[in-house]
Design a protein around this motif. Structure first.
Motif, PDB file in Angstrom:
ATOM      1  N   UNK A  57       0.829  -1.209   0.000  1.00 50.44           N
ATOM      2  CA  UNK A  57       0.000   0.000   0.000  1.00 50.44           C
ATOM      3  C   UNK A  57       0.865   1.262   0.000  1.00 50.44           C
ATOM      4  N   UNK A  58       1.977   1.234   0.741  1.00 48.81           N
ATOM      5  CA  UNK A  58       2.866   2.395   0.764  1.00 48.81           C
ATOM      6  C   UNK A  58       3.471   2.648  -0.620  1.00 48.81           C
ATOM      7  N   UNK A  59       3.859   1.585  -1.341  1.00 46.04           N
ATOM      8  CA  UNK A  59       4.388   1.745  -2.696  1.00 46.04           C
ATOM      9  C   UNK A  59       3.334   2.257  -3.665  1.00 46.04           C
ATOM     10  N   UNK A  60       2.090   1.931  -3.394  1.00 45.25           N
ATOM     11  CA  UNK A  60       1.003   2.355  -4.275  1.00 45.25           C
ATOM     12  C   UNK A  60       0.743   3.855  -4.174  1.00 45.25           C
ATOM     13  N   UNK A  61       0.861   4.451  -2.995  1.00 43.10           N
ATOM     14  CA  UNK A  61       0.437   5.828  -2.788  1.00 43.10           C
ATOM     15  C   UNK A  61       1.596   6.821  -2.600  1.00 43.10           C
ATOM     16  N   UNK A  62       2.821   6.360  -2.535  1.00 40.14           N
ATOM     17  CA  UNK A  62       3.934   7.292  -2.276  1.00 40.14           C
ATOM     18  C   UNK A  62       4.463   7.871  -3.586  1.00 40.14           C
ATOM     19  N   UNK A  63       5.209   8.963  -3.474  1.00 40.97           N
ATOM     20  CA  UNK A  63       5.898   9.547  -4.613  1.00 40.97           C
ATOM     21  C   UNK A  63       7.166   8.739  -4.939  1.00 40.97           C
ATOM     22  N   UNK A  64       7.687   8.970  -6.137  1.00 37.03           N
ATOM     23  CA  UNK A  64       8.862   8.207  -6.563  1.00 37.03           C
ATOM     24  C   UNK A  64      10.065   8.467  -5.656  1.00 37.03           C
ATOM     25  N   UNK A  65      10.225   9.691  -5.200  1.00 37.04           N
ATOM     26  CA  UNK A  65      11.362  10.028  -4.341  1.00 37.04           C
ATOM     27  C   UNK A  65      11.270   9.400  -2.961  1.00 37.04           C
ATOM     28  N   UNK A  66      10.070   8.955  -2.571  1.00 40.90           N
ATOM     29  CA  UNK A  66       9.867   8.372  -1.245  1.00 40.90           C
ATOM     30  C   UNK A  66       9.763   6.850  -1.271  1.00 40.90           C
ATOM     31  N   UNK A  67       9.940   6.227  -2.426  1.00 43.86           N
ATOM     32  CA  UNK A  67       9.777   4.781  -2.537  1.00 43.86           C
ATOM     33  C   UNK A  67      10.853   4.004  -1.770  1.00 43.86           C
ATOM     34  N   UNK A  68      12.045   4.602  -1.604  1.00 43.20           N
ATOM     35  CA  UNK A  68      13.128   3.856  -0.955  1.00 43.20           C
ATOM     36  C   UNK A  68      12.801   3.516   0.487  1.00 43.20           C
ATOM     37  N   UNK A  69      11.948   4.292   1.159  1.00 49.23           N
ATOM     38  CA  UNK A  69      11.566   3.981   2.546  1.00 49.23           C
ATOM     39  C   UNK A  69      10.861   2.629   2.606  1.00 49.23           C
ATOM     40  N   UNK A  70       9.886   2.426   1.710  1.00 45.36           N
ATOM     41  CA  UNK A  70       9.151   1.162   1.693  1.00 45.36           C
ATOM     42  C   UNK A  70       9.992   0.027   1.114  1.00 45.36           C
ATOM     43  N   UNK A  71      10.883   0.323   0.149  1.00 46.93           N
ATOM     44  CA  UNK A  71      11.684  -0.726  -0.482  1.00 46.93           C
ATOM     45  C   UNK A  71      12.697  -1.330   0.488  1.00 46.93           C
ATOM     46  N   UNK A  72      13.272  -0.506   1.349  1.00 52.36           N
ATOM     47  CA  UNK A  72      14.220  -1.030   2.343  1.00 52.36           C
ATOM     48  C   UNK A  72      13.511  -2.002   3.286  1.00 52.36           C
ATOM     49  N   UNK A  73      12.332  -1.615   3.782  1.00 49.01           N
ATOM     50  CA  UNK A  73      11.584  -2.509   4.670  1.00 49.01           C
ATOM     51  C   UNK A  73      11.121  -3.760   3.933  1.00 49.01           C
ATOM     52  N   UNK A  74      10.706  -3.594   2.687  1.00 51.57           N
ATOM     53  CA  UNK A  74      10.213  -4.743   1.928  1.00 51.57           C
ATOM     54  C   UNK A  74      11.322  -5.765   1.681  1.00 51.57           C
ATOM     55  N   UNK A  75      12.547  -5.304   1.405  1.00 49.21           N
ATOM     56  CA  UNK A  75      13.658  -6.235   1.204  1.00 49.21           C
ATOM     57  C   UNK A  75      13.949  -7.032   2.470  1.00 49.21           C
ATOM     58  N   UNK A  76      13.836  -6.401   3.627  1.00 49.10           N
ATOM     59  CA  UNK A  76      14.021  -7.117   4.896  1.00 49.10           C
ATOM     60  C   UNK A  76      12.941  -8.174   5.096  1.00 49.10           C
TER      61      UNK A  76
END
Length: 381
Positions: A284-303
């Motif tokens: 859901x965070x990847x769906x609604x965030x801006x491109x510049x803010x995607x790394x926050x969710x991607x770091x958690x998702x990789x974990x």
């Protein structure tokens, strides 16, 4: 007229006698010394050349006059080869001067050049391997030797470590989303769980093409208790995990499409030890965030994906985060942890090096880098 002819004949005779007397005296001296004719022929040019060269050396500035005098002597019969020897000696002298000038320039240029490299001694296989590793990973931390690794064995801290990127790193104020002033939440007995809404179609934006986004958990998901302090001290005051879960639930009810709140909900599920709800919140965070803010969710998702048993999907998620933020330290450290936990030590060492390049005082990366280097050295040796 007859008297004049006699005088002319007498003058010619005297000239002939003078010319004949000169070689006769030489031959008489040589006969007295009992020299061979062969040695006489060999010594005559040397004496003539030495006499001519001495004439040139005596007056170097008037080289043309000396050449003219040598030609005049050859015309009068005083040594037929004098002129040719004089010219030859002058050419040789010019050659010598030219060679000297070239040698001087070579010596001056060679003095400016760097000294030739010193030949290295023969290296053992162990030393060659160590030098190759030092050349391959030139970093701020020196490589340990095999003896140092054996005498002081490092802590093999190669287990996967949890990483998290705070939403406040993007300049977000949590007070706009969470009401921390409500003291009644501390006395609530019913636990509220922050489940995120995922009623939207799959897309590449939410990384639904990865198997781990919808597949079953391949490993037991252990609770990430190391992140509990981050969530419980969110506003500087300690709050229990249950209270924080309830506060995040209330924030989700107010802001169901906020990427800030959904990231905080995923952090809560990671601490509790529930991988699937965490994936849904990050989706859901990847769906609604801006491109510049995607790394926050991607770091958690990789974990989360790595702990669920999908290391390739975890590497794909953190790779996208690296492309968005190539200088973010947590991206390099997370990728290094994934590679090290999977046994790719050489590649992991490179990412630990890049982590220390951006943050040299980051000791966890330094300890893991030394552990990996000792593994590489000891296993090869």
């Amino acid at each position: 007229e007859r008297e004049r002819e006699r005088e002319r004949d007498d003058g010619e005779k005297t000239l002939r006698n003078e010319d004949e007397d000169k070689p006769k005296t030489r031959s008489v001296g040589r006969n007295n010394n009992k020299e061979d004719p062969k040695s006489r022929d060999q010594t005559e040019p040397q004496e003539e050349a030495s006499s001519i060269s001495s004439a040139f050396d005596a007056d170097p500035e008037t080289g043309s006059d000396s050449v003219a005098s040598a030609e005049w002597n050859s015309r009068n019969g005083n040594g037929k080869d004098n002129g040719s020897h004089a010219l030859r000696s002058k050419k040789e002298k010019k050659k010598e001067e030219r060679v000297k000038s070239l040698n001087n320039t070579d010596s001056s240029s060679s003095s400016n050049q760097e000294p030739p490299p010193v030949k290295r001694r023969h290296m053992t296989k162990k030393e060659i391997f160590e030098e190759e590793n030092r050349r391959r990973f030139p970093g701020q931390r020196p490589w340990p030797t095999v003896d140092e690794c054996r005498q002081d064995p490092p802590k093999m801290v190669l287990a996967f470590t949890s990483t998290w990127l705070a939403v406040t790193a993007k300049g977000v104020s949590l007070k706009d989303y969470f009401d921390m002033s409500n003291a009644a939440m501390a006395t609530v007995t019913t636990q509220l769980h922050p489940h995120c809404q995922t009623d939207f179609e799959p897309s590449n934006t939410t990384l639904d093409h990865l198997e781990g986004m919808s597949g079953p958990a391949l490993k037991y998901y252990r609770a990430e208790k190391g992140l509990q302090e981050v969530l419980c001290y969110l506003d500087g005051t300690y709050r229990t995990l249950e209270e924080m879960g309830s506060r995040i639930k209330l924030a989700l009810d107010k802001h169901p499409t906020s990427w800030v709140v959904t990231n905080m909900a995923a952090l809560y599920w990671r601490i509790v030890g529930k991988g699937r709800p965490a994936v849904q919140c990050l989706r859901s965070a990847l769906r609604y965030c801006q491109k510049a803010d995607r790394d926050v969710a991607l770091v958690s998702l990789s974990n989360v994906l790595f702990r669920l048993g999908y290391p390739r999907d975890a590497a794909a998620a953190i790779t996208e985060s690296l492309e968005l933020s190539p200088k973010l330290v947590v991206n390099h450290f997370t990728m290094a942890n994934i590679l090290a936990a999977e046994g790719y030590f050489t590649e992991a060492a490179g990412f630990f090096e890049s982590t220390l390049h951006f943050q040299p005082e980051f000791e966890p990366a330094a300890e893991r880098l030394r552990s990996i280097r000792c593994i590489l050295l000891t296993t090869k040796s």
